[in-house]
Design an enzyme around this catalytic site. Sequence first.
Site, short mmCIF file in Angstrom:
data_model
loop_
_atom_site.label_atom_id
_atom_site.label_comp_id
_atom_site.label_asym_id
_atom_site.label_seq_id
_atom_site.Cartn_x
_atom_site.Cartn_y
_atom_site.Cartn_z
N ASP B 130 0.84 -1.19 0.00
CA ASP B 130 0.00 0.00 0.00
C ASP B 130 0.88 1.25 0.00
OD1 ASP B 130 -2.37 1.42 0.02
OD2 ASP B 130 -3.20 0.39 1.75
N ASP B 191 -10.41 2.57 -3.40
CA ASP B 191 -10.93 1.35 -2.76
C ASP B 191 -12.40 1.12 -3.09
OD1 ASP B 191 -8.51 1.12 -1.54
OD2 ASP B 191 -9.23 1.47 0.50
#
Lengths: 406, 406
Positions: B130, B191
């Site tokens: 990430d 997301d």
Amino acid sequence: MGWLAWERYRCDIDCKNDPKNCISEKLFIDMADRLFEDGWKELGYVYVNIDDCWSSMERDKDGRLQPDPNRFPGGIQRLARYMHDRGLKLGIYGDMGTHTCGGYPGTTLDKIEIDAQTFANWEVDMFKFDGCYSNAVEQELGYPLMSKALNATGRPIGYSCSWPAYQGGLPPKVNYTQLGQICNLWRNYGDIQDSWNSVLSIVDWFFENQDVLATAAAPGRWNDPDMLVIGDFGLSMEQSRSQMALWAIMAAPLFMSNDLRTISSGAQSILQNKMIISINQDPLGIQGRRILKEKVGIEVFWRPLSNNASALVFFSRRTDMPYRYKTSLSKLNYTTGSYKFTDVYTGKTDVLKDSTEFVVSVNPTGVVMWYVSAPGKLKYHPFLRGGKLHGPAYDAEENNFPRVFL
Amino acid sequence: MGWLAWERYRCDIDCKNDPKNCISEKLFIDMADRLFEDGWKELGYVYVNIDDCWSSMERDKDGRLQPDPNRFPGGIQRLARYMHDRGLKLGIYGDMGTHTCGGYPGTTLDKIEIDAQTFANWEVDMFKFDGCYSNAVEQELGYPLMSKALNATGRPIGYSCSWPAYQGGLPPKVNYTQLGQICNLWRNYGDIQDSWNSVLSIVDWFFENQDVLATAAAPGRWNDPDMLVIGDFGLSMEQSRSQMALWAIMAAPLFMSNDLRTISSGAQSILQNKMIISINQDPLGIQGRRILKEKVGIEVFWRPLSNNASALVFFSRRTDMPYRYKTSLSKLNYTTGSYKFTDVYTGKTDVLKDSTEFVVSVNPTGVVMWYVSAPGKLKYHPFLRGGKLHGPAYDAEENNFPRVFL
């Protein structure tokens, strides 16, 4: 309670290529058969309501509306009798204006009496009066005139007025006292679509304006947030449970618009949930309210019911994961005492003191709904205590409960 | 293909009050058991991937990441072996930056080698990197360095890079040639959430940018539109079928984020649809495209497949009722000939000439998806004929197909 064609079947008149779904007597007979045979009727779903696009493009030689001869070869009266023979009722649709929204003949002011009489002659039980192709002045004349004309026929005909939806739904343009006198239910807001966004926009509008709307509702005169789209394509099971729960809180008329021939067992069990239906149909007919909006996306709704009971809905606007919401009945302004509650979807029951902290796990876009039996005497003022809950005190005494239930 | 914790379980670390759903070895073991026992593994769902919030807040005395001792008492290596014993694989998560998005220890540039070696020592099979709490310069150094470090361990570890999502997902900021050299898959966009709006926003972005994105994809290097939320709370069955179909068109990695212990049979059958999985996993690995956007809200997607075949998806953005879409294969730029098609959800098969007009009834927010067997030779240029279809010609020759499949 019943079934209404619009949301699911719209103005589909293509019986050649889409015979199962076009607006025709076959569609209404199919739905009547399902209501009669699949346990809907016993639960109260008795209306089978025609919406737009049923009529011929021309009135008959006597100026009367007539059904499209190809799609309704048996005529409306025979369809009404088909319903009545099965303990069901038939609803029909018209438009206060030159044309219906779908372009079919409308009911101008000079046609109101003849159309009301035509519907009564056909033994129709309910009438939805839409408002396309008319202005505010015509509507202000036409909606009360139709009320008088329906009453003058002598036949009890439930009267659904789209009028307020065409006037923005709010005072001062909308006079809810007058509406309560002339209509049995009224559409306050835009049409529902088969999507969660649409359901949410309706929920938002009705609860943002609950101070105005809740006092307008009472038995025989109802705000109508529009059809249930449970069983269609756009709502998840959680969202379906939420629409059913929030429509029950709102004391909303329950008109499904779906395909009862192919509905999933999951959707059917939500729509046939006896406890929610009894909450929706509670004889006090008091419209519930949103009593809390938490920053975390949980909202709490409450409706007072007969027999010292009440309904609570915990609703999540979150789109991540189940949220564990901690509260107590006293935080929701229940007075001191023990309460029995039943989760209307799971059937789980328990007893809670007002002060007992509990956790409800609310799924994204879902609800937890409780039927709460109160311990003591009737308690209509749960908002009078703290400063935390919003909305004014609810005064049940200002309601009167005239006329029939729909 | 597999399962990834984030969308459904987020950073739930409350194992005391929510033991079934908190991020702990139990959750991953539960999901591994389900993958192993409920027919998922045989279909290709083999990865069990940990996301954020797995680690201790402190590195160990040697500077290594370590799992939270209360939630992962057996350690990560034992968990990896649990997977391997069952023919499954374990994925883990880190963050290029000072902290993970959830506030756990990140992997700064000086920690890249040690963390890669730690994961390899634990026998981890996949790693999601990430990008919270780092800037563009650090990311430009860190993502390639991690690729080198993972390769240097000698252990095959699938490498999922969130890098492009932090750079807007598009050239010139994002260099897809470089990404294809260092990462096996990459998150291009935000997301996913458990809502149809979220799925739609992802679909919109990926197909609006298909000219850039489709050419970046090939076997071993994939665009990742994020997890499947089928089986969660926000999607209807129609919408679930749509996500599965469009992810297959996109040649997207299939990582479910749901509760396999309680998933409905309806959702399971969509996720376990063998024909869609085989389309998704087609060995040519060519990412499909949207080839038509009709004003009525119908869109057509197409993906070329091995064995002269192709996949077609008819998708409806409508929210009213099923739409009867009339077209022909020749209008979709199929060349002259007869084609056999199979509806992947109903199993219905038929043969169509390219010129034959047909009607597909597409439900609101739903799809009709076909596997089409071509008659003649491989045909990679369906866009070259008319002016009606948008998007440039697809040139299969510019793709190369290196490395392993994910």
